[in-house]
Design a protein around this motif. Structure first.
Motif, mmCIF file in Angstrom:
data_model
loop_
_atom_site.group_PDB
_atom_site.id
_atom_site.type_symbol
_atom_site.label_atom_id
_atom_site.label_comp_id
_atom_site.label_asym_id
_atom_site.label_seq_id
_atom_site.Cartn_x
_atom_site.Cartn_y
_atom_site.Cartn_z
ATOM 1 N N GLU A 62 0.843 -1.205 0.000
ATOM 2 C CA GLU A 62 0.000 0.000 0.000
ATOM 3 C C GLU A 62 0.883 1.263 0.000
ATOM 4 O OE1 GLU A 62 -3.093 -0.415 -0.446
ATOM 5 O OE2 GLU A 62 -3.785 1.651 -0.168
ATOM 6 N N LYS A 112 2.376 1.655 -3.435
ATOM 7 C CA LYS A 112 1.331 2.048 -4.402
ATOM 8 C C LYS A 112 1.094 3.559 -4.307
ATOM 9 C CE LYS A 112 -3.248 1.731 -4.058
ATOM 10 N NZ LYS A 112 -4.422 1.165 -3.468
ATOM 11 N N ASN A 113 1.016 4.059 -3.072
ATOM 12 C CA ASN A 113 0.758 5.494 -2.891
ATOM 13 C C ASN A 113 1.973 6.348 -3.260
ATOM 14 O OD1 ASN A 113 -2.024 6.065 -1.790
ATOM 15 N ND2 ASN A 113 -1.389 4.309 -0.565
ATOM 16 N N PRO A 170 -3.001 9.936 -2.195
ATOM 17 C CA PRO A 170 -1.600 9.472 -2.067
ATOM 18 C C PRO A 170 -0.788 10.304 -1.083
ATOM 19 C CG PRO A 170 -2.228 9.597 -4.374
ATOM 20 C CD PRO A 170 -3.349 10.225 -3.602
ATOM 21 N N TYR A 212 -1.866 9.719 2.499
ATOM 22 C CA TYR A 212 -1.437 8.395 2.961
ATOM 23 C C TYR A 212 0.026 8.442 3.412
ATOM 24 C CZ TYR A 212 -0.460 3.466 3.300
ATOM 25 O OH TYR A 212 -0.090 2.228 3.800
#
Ligand code: HEM
Length: 494
Positions: free
Chosen positions: A204, A207-208, A240, A243
């Protein structure tokens, strides 16, 4: 009736004053534009933003070819940007006059997301100098340029190779594995953690990180008018960055809870101990409230850049089998099967030259980060006002036919001397930038590029899978330029 007449005369006057103000602003703007170096004609208010199009770099290169060594682009009404398109001019300004050209200007998108405050990348003046020195010493303490980190990178390279071997020569997308391998190094140094490649939290995070980098694209409206992300329909664009910020704030919180001054585990701990030592009476630039943003900077700057470079390395070397054959020959002859160390770097000139050529053409940083001039200066007859944004056009500098023969051809030999034994240091090659603001993590990036790729090519031959389309070398553009998605076969070498 009289009242009505007076009112309409009043309205007429107001209208006239309004028109005069608009015309004066327009006149002053046009005058200031005519004093700056030439560039594509800007529209009122939006400047050149709409001219970037879907592939801003194609246009930026076209403009550089047309306008020459220097040009002006207008990124909205307040961001006049002078682009330096020529390598020698860049050296003359950034390296020879560092007192004028080492200031940093913010990128509005980053400022909006709150990630610039307290960060070495975005600071200026004494705070920046102290932080830069501090961070360099911290990176060295945790292994940058040292054997301790060399061992760790080699261990991570082994895991990366094991993952590649699992595909048993079948096509796979190397993106996730390269990303994990590189990020694990900067995660260990920054917050003392290495993750399994399948860890959902890690996946995760990465990905961000990649989404954030892709979002920082000149074609995206939020880059120029970030407040647009406050509107409900654009709020998802903040996911994003929020996060990443929350992730790192959480890391700092956990470090505070488990902090032990006798066991400094990583850079966050080192910063926490600094805050304790310097207390009130001494001026410290380690603001406890902004530790997360310093770590965010290092994480952002250190993870994606090296990852994208290694992806270009795999793509180019898989596509140019003649280059790969020479790499294999050199690695086998020099290392004789032993584990690579940084001391081997000078003994592998063809490998080094290939890395340079990958960096030149892959060119992950199309520009420097925005600089600004600390005082007014005259550039090719144009008076450039203090505080103007100045960008080095690295993409143009690295493909300028003035300095590079046949610039679009991938040819590592251009970096070698005549008998192919020594790497040429060309001053027009500057992938890490130049001057005082040049990349802080250059030697870490070089360690990772060398150790990951020598380990990998020692064990594998890499090919583009049969029947797959020919590689596309046009980049995906964001804050950096990385290759489009591709698959390779990693065939174990006997
Ligand atoms: C192949 C990998 C990398 C490339 C090509 C690269 C390239 C660059 C470039 C072009 C700049 C801007 C220079 C300027 O504005 O004049 C920069 C700045 C910076 N880089 Fe890197 N970088 C890489 C890896 C890293 C790593 C691994 C780290 C951290 C550990 C890092 C940390 C930084 C920092 C902190 C700055 C800002 C320096 C300052 O403003 O004083 N970079 N880098």
């Amino acid at each position: 009736m009289k009242l009505f007449l007076t009112d309409s005369v009043g309205n007429y006057d107001t209208f006239l004053v309004f028109i005069i103000i608009i015309l004066t602003i327009y006149y002053l703007r046009q005058r200031s534009i005519s004093l700056m170096p030439r560039g594509p004609t800007p529209l009122p208010i939006v400047g050149n933003i709409l001219s970037y199009g879907k592939q801003p770099w194609k246009n930026i290169i076209k403009w550089a070819e047309h306008y020459g060594d220097v040009m002006t682009l207008y990124q909205g009404p307040f961001r006049t940007t002078v682009w330096i398109n020529d390598a020698n001019l860049a050296i003359n300004l950034f390296q020879k006059q560092p007192d004028i050209f080492s200031e940093r200007k913010h990128i509005p998108f980053m400022t909006h997301e709150g990630s610039t405050e307290g960060s070495i990348v975005w600071e200026n003046g004494p705070a920046w100098k102290t932080k830069r020195r501090w961070m360099l010493s911290a990176l060295r303490h945790f292994g940058m340029g040292k054997r301790s980190l060399e061992k760790q990178i080699n261990a991570e390279a082994d895991i990366f190779c094991q993952e590649a071997a699992k595909f048993k020569s079948q096509p796979f997308d190397p993106k996730h594995f390269v990303n994990c391998a590189v990020a694990n190094i900067i995660c260990s140094i920054s917050f003392g953690q290495r993750y399994d490649y399948l860890d959902p939290e890690f996946t995760e995070l990465l990905k961000n990180l990649l989404a954030f980098f892709r979002q920082c694209n000149l074609s995206n409206i939020e880059m120029h008018i970030p407040s647009i992300m406050n509107l409900p329909m654009f709020r998802h664009k903040r996911i994003p960055s929020l996060y990443l910020i929350n992730f790192l704030k959480n890391q700092v919180k956990q470090h505070k809870e488990t902090f032990d001054p006798d066991n400094i585990r990583d850079i966050i701990d080192r910063m926490l101990s600094e805050v304790q030592i310097s207390s009130d009476e001494e001026k410290s630039y380690t603001d406890p409230e902004h530790i997360w943003s310093s770590i965010l900077t290092i994480f952002i700057a250190g993870a994606e850049t090296t990852f994208s470079t290694l992806m270009w390395f795999l793509l180019y070397v898989a596509s140019y089998q003649d280059v790969q054959a020479k790499l294999h020959e050199e690695i086998d002859r020099v290392l004789e099967g032993s584990k690579p160390t940084m001391a081997d770097r000078t003994r592998l000139p063809y490998f080094e030259a290939t890395t340079y050529e990958v960096q030149r053409l892959g060119n992950i940083a199309g520009t420097s980060l925005p600089h600004a001039n600390a005082e007014e200066f005259v550039l090719k007859g144009h008076k450039i006002p203090k505080g103007t944004i100045i960008n080095l056009n690295l993409k143009r500098i690295h493909t300028d036919p003035k300095y590079w023969h046949d610039p679009m051809t991938f040819n590592p030999a251009r970096f070698l001397d005549e008998d192919g034994q020594k790497v040429k240091k060309l001053n027009v090659f500057m992938p890490f930038g130049i001057g005082r603001r040049a990349c802080l993590g250059e030697s870490l990036a070089k360690m990772e590029m060398f150790l990951f790729m020598t380990n990998f090519f020692q064990k594998f031959k890499v090919t583009i899978p049969e029947g797959h389309p020919q590689p596309d070398f046009d980049p995906v553009v964001g804050l950096t330029m990385s290759p489009k998605q591709f698959k390779v076969c990693a065939i174990p070498r006997g």
